[in-house]
Design an enzyme around this catalytic site. Structure first.
Site, mmCIF file in Angstrom:
data_model
loop_
_atom_site.group_PDB
_atom_site.id
_atom_site.type_symbol
_atom_site.label_atom_id
_atom_site.label_comp_id
_atom_site.label_asym_id
_atom_site.label_seq_id
_atom_site.Cartn_x
_atom_site.Cartn_y
_atom_site.Cartn_z
ATOM 1 N N ASP A 13 1.025 -1.033 0.069
ATOM 2 C CA ASP A 13 -0.155 0.018 -0.032
ATOM 3 C C ASP A 13 0.989 1.322 -0.117
ATOM 4 O O ASP A 13 2.024 1.281 0.401
ATOM 5 C CB ASP A 13 -0.942 -0.139 1.143
ATOM 6 C CG ASP A 13 -1.784 0.954 1.213
ATOM 7 O OD1 ASP A 13 -2.382 1.283 0.065
ATOM 8 O OD2 ASP A 13 -2.097 1.673 2.311
ATOM 9 N N ASP A 15 -0.292 5.123 1.219
ATOM 10 C CA ASP A 15 -0.535 5.810 2.336
ATOM 11 C C ASP A 15 -0.454 4.952 3.559
ATOM 12 O O ASP A 15 -1.171 3.984 3.686
ATOM 13 C CB ASP A 15 -2.112 6.692 2.139
ATOM 14 C CG ASP A 15 -1.974 7.382 0.826
ATOM 15 O OD1 ASP A 15 -0.933 8.293 0.610
ATOM 16 O OD2 ASP A 15 -2.916 7.556 0.077
ATOM 17 N N LYS A 184 -9.669 -2.180 -3.145
ATOM 18 C CA LYS A 184 -9.633 -2.980 -1.774
ATOM 19 C C LYS A 184 -10.689 -2.759 -0.873
ATOM 20 O O LYS A 184 -11.029 -1.629 -0.869
ATOM 21 C CB LYS A 184 -7.967 -2.535 -1.153
ATOM 22 C CG LYS A 184 -6.816 -2.892 -1.792
ATOM 23 C CD LYS A 184 -5.864 -2.298 -1.155
ATOM 24 C CE LYS A 184 -5.534 -0.832 -1.080
ATOM 25 N NZ LYS A 184 -4.405 -0.446 -0.450
ATOM 26 N N ASP A 209 -1.296 -0.978 6.035
ATOM 27 C CA ASP A 209 -1.552 -0.354 7.391
ATOM 28 C C ASP A 209 -2.981 -0.473 7.735
ATOM 29 O O ASP A 209 -3.375 -0.385 8.923
ATOM 30 C CB ASP A 209 -1.076 1.062 7.230
ATOM 31 C CG ASP A 209 -2.222 1.876 6.475
ATOM 32 O OD1 ASP A 209 -2.282 1.544 5.395
ATOM 33 O OD2 ASP A 209 -2.572 2.853 7.176
#
Length: 267
Positions: A13, A15, A184, A209
């Site tokens: 990912d 961010d 996602k 995250d």
């Protein structure tokens, strides 16, 4: 992770893993450089559909992260590929920014307000009541409803902003039609990323995250998963979920040694 097949490919990912509010997270640049130096296939994934890969490359470069644009896979690209596979040469009414409209144009789609095959909802900083109303009417007239991702909010320096999932909920409330989300946590986005770099799920790791998007979609796509604690998920929240990541680490810096530790044996 040690008793399974070596790791040949990496998905991560963006961010919360590599950057936070456009500032590089320590270890991110080193992680990507190690992958490139080792010749590992990898993709950086994002549910953000606002920007093109070229835009994102420039934004990452400004934060000190050097990443080729072909190594970026967005929910907009995944959505465009999905629609091309479903209905080649179709038409769509689009609410979104350049990242989404460019991807759809490149996939051979026509943008139209007249009897489109799909209403495609992406993220934008300027959702308009007029555009949302038009989308509602087109869906009621039979257009299929697609959304790039289900994220309800997005980050900003001033605080959370309404994102695709929130606007999709408004349209669903008005029409009774649920969208098909491509990004996602739909494992479809993971599988499209795997196909893009010719990777196999058994030899690929997903780093994220968020438990509710990155980790669950990686798990459902058959990948090993690594949760970093530099983004949305706090340590005490991990056990609240009915699934667990393969490994939990503090940050992407802790993943750097794993690139060689779990690498395929030298031929």
């Amino acid at each position: 992770m040690t008793n399974r097949r070596p790791v040949e490919c990496w998905l991560t990912d963006m961010d919360g893993v590599l950057v936070h509010e456009e500032q590089a997270i320590p270890g991110a640049a080193d992680f990507l450089k190690r992958l490139q130096d080792a010749g590992r296939r990898f993709l950086v994934l994002t549910n953000n559909s606002i920007y093109t890969p070229r835009d994102l490359r420039a934004r990452l470069s400004a934060s000190g992260i050097d990443l080729p644009e072909e190594s970026i896979w967005t929910s907009a690209l995944a959505t465009a590929q999905f629609l091309q596979d479903q209905r080649e040469g179709g038409s769509a009414y689009v609410i979104g920014e350049a990242g989404l409209t460019t991807a759809l144009h490149d996939a051979g789609y026509i943008m139209t307000e007249r009897d489109p095959d799909y209403v495609v909802l992406g993220e934008t900083r300027t959702y308009s009541f007029e555009a949302i109303t038009r989308a509602i009417r087109l869906i009621e007239d039979g257009a299929r409803f697609i959304a790039t991702n289900p994220d309800a909010t997005g980050p900003s320096p001033q605080g959370p902003l309404p994102a695709t999932g929130s606007i999709a909920a408004l349209i669903t409330k008005a029409t009774g039609v649920e969208p098909y989300y491509v990004g996602k946590p739909n494992p479809l986005m993971m599988r499209s990323a795997l196909n893009r770099i010719d990777a196999h799920s058994e030899t690929t790791v997903m780093i994220g995250d968020r438990m509710d998007t990155d980790i669950v979609s990686g798990l459902e796509a058959g990948l090993r998963t690594i949760l970093v604690l530099t983004g949305s998920t706090r340590p005490h929240q991990v056990d609240r979920h009915p699934f667990v990541p393969t490994r939990v680490v503090e940050s992407i810096a802790d993943v750097v040694p794993l690139i060689e530790q779990f690498a395929p044996a030298a031929e």
